[in-house]
Design an enzyme around this catalytic site. Structure first.
Site, PDB file in Angstrom:
ATOM      1  N   ASP A  82      -6.340  16.297  -7.860  1.00  0.00           N
ATOM      2  CA  ASP A  82      -6.411  14.884  -7.493  1.00  0.00           C
ATOM      3  C   ASP A  82      -7.887  14.443  -7.499  1.00  0.00           C
ATOM      4  OD1 ASP A  82      -5.370  12.467  -6.532  1.00  0.00           O
ATOM      5  OD2 ASP A  82      -5.517  13.087  -4.418  1.00  0.00           O
ATOM      6  N   HIS A  83      -8.188  13.370  -8.187  1.00  0.00           N
ATOM      7  CA  HIS A  83      -9.537  12.794  -8.213  1.00  0.00           C
ATOM      8  C   HIS A  83     -10.639  13.775  -8.623  1.00  0.00           C
ATOM      9  CE1 HIS A  83      -8.306   8.944  -6.566  1.00  0.00           C
ATOM     10  NE2 HIS A  83      -7.551   9.592  -5.699  1.00  0.00           N
ATOM     11  N   GLU A 134      -8.109   7.137 -15.068  1.00  0.00           N
ATOM     12  CA  GLU A 134      -7.991   5.967 -14.185  1.00  0.00           C
ATOM     13  C   GLU A 134      -8.870   4.828 -14.669  1.00  0.00           C
ATOM     14  OE1 GLU A 134      -8.387   6.592  -9.934  1.00  0.00           O
ATOM     15  OE2 GLU A 134      -8.241   4.456  -9.518  1.00  0.00           O
ATOM     16  N   GLY A 181      -5.977   5.625   2.236  1.00  0.00           N
ATOM     17  CA  GLY A 181      -6.129   5.634   3.677  1.00  0.00           C
ATOM     18  C   GLY A 181      -5.071   4.813   4.405  1.00  0.00           C
ATOM     19  N   HIS A 213      -1.966   5.284  -7.099  1.00  0.00           N
ATOM     20  CA  HIS A 213      -2.607   5.981  -5.968  1.00  0.00           C
ATOM     21  C   HIS A 213      -2.429   5.109  -4.723  1.00  0.00           C
ATOM     22  CE1 HIS A 213      -5.069   9.270  -7.849  1.00  0.00           C
ATOM     23  NE2 HIS A 213      -4.497   8.699  -8.888  1.00  0.00           N
ATOM     24  N   SER A 216       0.698   5.112   0.458  1.00  0.00           N
ATOM     25  CA  SER A 216       1.323   5.359   1.757  1.00  0.00           C
ATOM     26  C   SER A 216       1.722   4.023   2.382  1.00  0.00           C
ATOM     27  CB  SER A 216       0.357   6.103   2.694  1.00  0.00           C
ATOM     28  OG  SER A 216       0.350   7.480   2.365  1.00  0.00           O
ATOM     29  N   ASP A 258      -0.449  10.630   0.633  1.00  0.00           N
ATOM     30  CA  ASP A 258      -1.144  11.609   1.469  1.00  0.00           C
ATOM     31  C   ASP A 258      -1.208  11.121   2.921  1.00  0.00           C
ATOM     32  OD1 ASP A 258      -2.662  13.633   2.488  1.00  0.00           O
ATOM     33  OD2 ASP A 258      -4.514  13.110   1.463  1.00  0.00           O
ATOM     34  N   SER A 259      -1.709   9.903   3.112  1.00  0.00           N
ATOM     35  CA  SER A 259      -1.923   9.412   4.484  1.00  0.00           C
ATOM     36  C   SER A 259      -0.658   9.466   5.339  1.00  0.00           C
ATOM     37  CB  SER A 259      -2.451   7.977   4.461  1.00  0.00           C
ATOM     38  OG  SER A 259      -3.716   7.949   3.847  1.00  0.00           O
TER      39      SER A 259
END
Ligand code: G3H
Ligand code: 13P
Ligand code: ZN
Length: 311
Positions: A82-83, A134, A181, A213, A216, A258-259
């Site tokens: 990731d990233h 990206e 986030g 991306h 969340s 993820d968050s």
């Protein structure tokens, strides 16, 4: 089953109108929670590892834990960087057993992004690994790099064909208003995604897998649990799940989360600790935390991604 690339998963997801969940992994409990949910629901899976996760857990430990998950589940699982922010980290992950890498040159000038991304693609494809590129920058924090909302920028549809053609990437992450986030929109602000940009990108790249991306949803009830048991999270607003469901039916084949896993795990641990102040065995609080991850991932698979039964 050995690790797979995302090629076949994305083809089926595109045609089937669903998306694959890409969940960030950092330790054993997170990997177990995610993969147990996917196994119960027979869902294909992308486990993704950030630069920070590699620094925290160590590449070898993560690989071995993922190998254990493969053995336990027998699901199609892709292991994704990731990233990745340099050719070198992408190469290390390709050499080290990953089946998919992201080269994130989204903050670089267009030509520079193309140049390094193509270098990654050439190396990856020669080793049977796929690459996500990206275009456009998301607001939020990733790997200690913070991008202010003012500096974030939507993907320009006019650039996508040239980018894909010149780099040879296998999928493209775009910026349509999601961000990393727990604080994606300001309090009082109405969450909005630029579906018009997604539509225009899809028209220009028919059949090509798109990635979101920062997806969340930051459920309020989990923020409340954190705060009830001593946390101090400010009001958080994520991406409404119905918007992600809509995106999953379109060209969006990979949705990064993820968050929400962090939030589920932290809420569970805080609650357990407050209710069981005498427990000092880490298994006491990590067991329900792992279950909280599993419940969150099950919910995403069934109610957001729609990839249950698609393994
Ligand atoms: O997009 C970033 C992911 O949430 C990973 O976060 O860099 O803190 O591991 P991290
Ligand atoms: P969230 O912070 O919204 O979970 O996004 C995660 C992500 O995009 C990982 O690459
Ligand atoms: Zn991301």
């Amino acid at each position: 089953m050995p690790l797979v690339t995302t090629t076949e998963m994305f083809k089926k997801a595109y045609e089937g109108g669903y998306a694959i969940g890409a969940f960030n992994v950092n330790n054993m409990e997170i990997i177990q929670g995610i993969t147990e949910a996917a196994k119960d629901l027979n869902a294909p899976l992308i486990l993704q590892v950030s630069k920070g996760a590699r620094a925290y857990a160590n590449h070898t430990y993560l690989i071995k834990l993922v190998e254990a998950a493969l053995e336990e589940t027998d699901l199609p699982i892709a292991l994704h960087l990731d990233h990745g922010d340099s050719f070198e980290i992408c190469k290390t992950c390709i050499d080290g057993g990953f089946t998919s890498v992201m080269y994130d040159g989204s903050s670089l000038p267009f030509e520079e992004n193309i140049k390094i991304c193509k270098q990654v693609v050439d190396y990856a494809h020669a080793h049977g690994v796929v690459v996500e590129g990206e275009l456009g920058t998301l607001a939020g924090v990733e790997d200690d790099v913070s991008v202010d909302a003012e500096d974030a920028s939507y993907t320009k549809p006019s650039e996508v064909e040239e980018f894909v053609e010149r780099t040879g990437v296998d999928s493209l992450a775009i910026a349509i208003g999601t961000s990393h986030g727990a604080y994606k929109f300001k309090p009082g602000q109405k969450p909005q995604l630029r579906f018009d940009i997604l539509e225009e990108v899809t028209k220009r790249l028919p059949g090509f897998p798109i990635v979101l991306h920062g997806s969340s949803s930051v459920p309020q009830e989990f923020v409340e649990i954190v705060n009830k048991y001593g946390g101090k999270m400010p009001d958080a607003i994520g991406i409404p799940e119905e918007m992600l469901r809509e995106a999953a039916k379109s060209a969006v084949c990979k949705i990064n989360i993820d968050s929400d896993l962090r939030l589920a795990m932290t809420a569970s641990i805080r609650k357990f600790m407050a209710e069981n102040p005498d427990v000092f065995d880490p298994r006491g609080y990590l067991k329900p935390a792992r279950q909280a991850i599993k419940d969150m991932v099950s919910h995403k698979i069934e109610h957001v991604l729609g990839c249950n039964g698609k393994a």
